[in-house]
Design a protein around this motif. Structure first.
Motif, PDB file in Angstrom:
ATOM      1  N   GLY A 107      10.984  -2.496   3.905  1.00  0.00           N
ATOM      2  CA  GLY A 107      12.089  -3.445   4.043  1.00  0.00           C
ATOM      3  C   GLY A 107      11.866  -4.702   3.221  1.00  0.00           C
ATOM      4  O   GLY A 107      12.713  -5.600   3.196  1.00  0.00           O
ATOM      5  N   HIS A 149       7.098  -8.226   3.669  1.00  0.00           N
ATOM      6  CA  HIS A 149       5.881  -8.847   3.131  1.00  0.00           C
ATOM      7  C   HIS A 149       6.124  -9.323   1.691  1.00  0.00           C
ATOM      8  O   HIS A 149       5.718 -10.421   1.317  1.00  0.00           O
ATOM      9  N   ASP A 162       7.367   1.841  -3.703  1.00  0.00           N
ATOM     10  CA  ASP A 162       7.810   2.634  -2.554  1.00  0.00           C
ATOM     11  C   ASP A 162       8.369   3.941  -3.079  1.00  0.00           C
ATOM     12  O   ASP A 162       9.161   3.958  -4.010  1.00  0.00           O
ATOM     13  N   ASN A 205       5.033   7.126  -5.823  1.00  0.00           N
ATOM     14  CA  ASN A 205       3.898   7.169  -4.911  1.00  0.00           C
ATOM     15  C   ASN A 205       2.811   6.226  -5.450  1.00  0.00           C
ATOM     16  O   ASN A 205       2.548   6.216  -6.657  1.00  0.00           O
ATOM     17  N   PHE A 206       2.166   5.491  -4.567  1.00  0.00           N
ATOM     18  CA  PHE A 206       1.101   4.592  -5.038  1.00  0.00           C
ATOM     19  C   PHE A 206      -0.167   5.346  -5.438  1.00  0.00           C
ATOM     20  O   PHE A 206      -1.155   4.764  -5.882  1.00  0.00           O
ATOM     21  N   ASP A 214       0.660  -1.556   3.735  1.00  0.00           N
ATOM     22  CA  ASP A 214       1.117  -1.518   5.140  1.00  0.00           C
ATOM     23  C   ASP A 214       1.521  -0.053   5.338  1.00  0.00           C
ATOM     24  O   ASP A 214       2.664   0.332   5.089  1.00  0.00           O
ATOM     25  N   GLY A 226       1.958   4.074   6.387  1.00  0.00           N
ATOM     26  CA  GLY A 226       2.793   4.817   7.340  1.00  0.00           C
ATOM     27  C   GLY A 226       4.275   4.712   7.063  1.00  0.00           C
ATOM     28  O   GLY A 226       4.670   4.408   5.944  1.00  0.00           O
ATOM     29  N   GLN A 268      12.782   4.588   8.560  1.00  0.00           N
ATOM     30  CA  GLN A 268      12.499   6.034   8.428  1.00  0.00           C
ATOM     31  C   GLN A 268      12.395   6.680   9.815  1.00  0.00           C
ATOM     32  O   GLN A 268      12.935   7.749  10.061  1.00  0.00           O
TER      33      GLN A 268
HETATM   34  C1  LIG Z   1       5.294   0.491   7.195  1.00  0.00           C
HETATM   35  S1  LIG Z   1       6.421   0.574   5.888  1.00  0.00           S
HETATM   36  C2  LIG Z   1       6.196  -0.938   5.037  1.00  0.00           C
HETATM   37  C3  LIG Z   1       6.998  -2.063   5.592  1.00  0.00           C
HETATM   38  C4  LIG Z   1       6.977  -3.319   4.788  1.00  0.00           C
HETATM   39  N1  LIG Z   1       5.682  -3.927   4.724  1.00  0.00           N
HETATM   40  C5  LIG Z   1       7.990  -4.325   5.326  1.00  0.00           C
HETATM   41  O1  LIG Z   1       7.583  -5.438   5.682  1.00  0.00           O
HETATM   42  O2  LIG Z   1       9.165  -3.995   5.408  1.00  0.00           O
HETATM   43  C6  LIG Z   1       5.688   1.693   4.777  1.00  0.00           C
HETATM   44  C7  LIG Z   1       6.510   1.967   3.523  1.00  0.00           C
HETATM   45  O3  LIG Z   1       5.615   2.499   2.554  1.00  0.00           O
HETATM   46  C8  LIG Z   1       6.179   3.602   1.916  1.00  0.00           C
HETATM   47  N2  LIG Z   1       5.059   4.487   1.558  1.00  0.00           N
HETATM   48  C9  LIG Z   1       4.193   5.096   2.390  1.00  0.00           C
HETATM   49  N3  LIG Z   1       3.297   5.814   1.695  1.00  0.00           N
HETATM   50  C10 LIG Z   1       3.607   5.644   0.386  1.00  0.00           C
HETATM   51  C11 LIG Z   1       3.036   6.144  -0.817  1.00  0.00           C
HETATM   52  N4  LIG Z   1       1.991   6.972  -0.813  1.00  0.00           N
HETATM   53  N5  LIG Z   1       3.586   5.733  -1.997  1.00  0.00           N
HETATM   54  C12 LIG Z   1       4.650   4.901  -2.017  1.00  0.00           C
HETATM   55  N6  LIG Z   1       5.248   4.428  -0.910  1.00  0.00           N
HETATM   56  C13 LIG Z   1       4.727   4.788   0.286  1.00  0.00           C
HETATM   57  C14 LIG Z   1       7.123   4.219   2.933  1.00  0.00           C
HETATM   58  O4  LIG Z   1       8.151   4.909   2.283  1.00  0.00           O
HETATM   59  C15 LIG Z   1       7.619   2.987   3.704  1.00  0.00           C
HETATM   60  O5  LIG Z   1       8.818   2.510   3.186  1.00  0.00           O
END
Ligand SMILES: C[S@@+](CC[C@H](N)C(=O)[O-])C[C@H]1O[C@@H](n2cnc3c(N)ncnc32)[C@H](O)[C@@H]1O
Length: 300
Positions: free
Chosen positions: A30, A33, A51, A73-74, A95, A97, A102
């Protein structure tokens, strides 16, 4: 609300933000951060965000020259940053998960609350492996491994057998199909924990969550500047164990390496000995933060 950022102030403090620094938020979601980081940067600063979920792009900040978004993907962070000439960086925030968005969107299939939902669970909708394909195509042994390793379910073999029995009669497609397949194993009361473990296991496998986390941690050594900060928030013990061991020792089994003279060699210094957890106030306002564990380290 797309997602309520967890331990926002603790993460910002952990990143030790210099206004002209370069920072990476590898889990934009979202953007809670990210937007707070941008506020602390001046016009020389830079923020790169990742993301893999296209839905996250709804939350991108309005035109901002200091901000770069990478819809990937990171897992390949080093390549992406090198391509944009952005190495070394001063801080990296993860951060991990799934976001509340989702989790609460029924058709994404992340939650056992929506019986009619299809079992998708892909964060990146372009990936070929969904939870449905996994449940209908993995062998009994593969299914048992997933439940055992990623759900820490001790009756993993029974669960795998029940999936195989069920799918020979009817393809497992929805949350209700999965619940029916495993109904004999689910506790009669307080089944919350059981279903969370089952869904966690499937989600980790579908998104290769531990594999990409390991890859990210290894690359963090290469992308962070000396004194650069690694700030990682995780939500289950399998992730937290990897992060803790890596921060303390630079590897995943937690064994300290020593040089010829017996000096400890490690790429990071932990900033806090123990994981940081949300305050009582935050837990009351945002119960979803309850399992969060934050670890902070500084590149040597
Ligand atoms: C817990 S949320 C992050 C929330 C964010 N910090 C905020 O304040 O809104 C995790 C996000 O990371 C993304 N994500 C998880 N694993 C990922 C990856 N391997 N590569 C890219 N994005 C990833 C997910 O799609 C999700 O939108």
């Amino acid at each position: 609300m797309y997602h309520n950022p967890v331990m926002l102030n603790e993460c910002l403090k952990g990143l030790n933000i210099k206004p002209d620094g370069t920072f990476v938020d590898i889990t934009f979601g979202g953007g809670g951060h990210s937007k707070a980081i941008l506020k602390l940067l001046d016009k020389r600063g830079k923020l790169i965000a990742f993301d893999q979920d296209e839905d996250a792009q709804k939350n991108l900040p309005a035109d901002d020259e200091r901000f770069v978004f990478i819809d990937q993907n990171f897992e390949f962070i080093q390549n992406h940053l090198a391509y944009q000439n952005l190495i070394p960086v001063d801080g990296l925030l993860a951060d991990l998960g799934v976001s509340s968005h989702q989790f609460d969107t029924d058709e994404r299939g992340f939650s056992y609350r929506f019986d009619d939902a299809e079992l998708d669970m892909r964060m990146d909708k372009s990936n070929s492996l969904s939870a449905t394909s996994l449940l209908n195509n993995y062998t009994e042994e593969q299914l048992a491994d997933v439940f055992y390793q990623y759900g820490e379910l001790h009756n993993s073999r029974t669960l795998a057998k029940q999936i195989i029995n069920s799918r020979t009669q009817k393809k497992i497609e929805t949350v209700a199909d999965l619940k029916k397949a495993l109904e004999k194993s689910a506790p009669k009361f307080k089944d919350y924990k059981f279903w969370s473990q089952v869904f966690q296991a499937l989600r980790i496998e579908v998104n290769r969550e531990l594999e990409v986390l390991k890859s990210l941690l290894m690359q963090s050594k290469e992308v962070l500047n000396t004194n650069g900060r690694l700030v990682i928030m995780s939500y289950h013990s399998l992730e937290d164990r990897l992060v803790k061991n890596f921060i303390n020792t630079g590897n995943f089994n937690g064994e300290l390496e020593k040089d010829f003279y017996g000096n400890i060699i490690r790429p990071f210094n932990p900033i806090s000995k123990k994981a940081i957890t949300p305050s009582k106030d935050e837990l009351e306002k945002n119960p979803r933060s309850r399992s969060a564990k934050l670890r902070i380290a500084e590149r040597v």
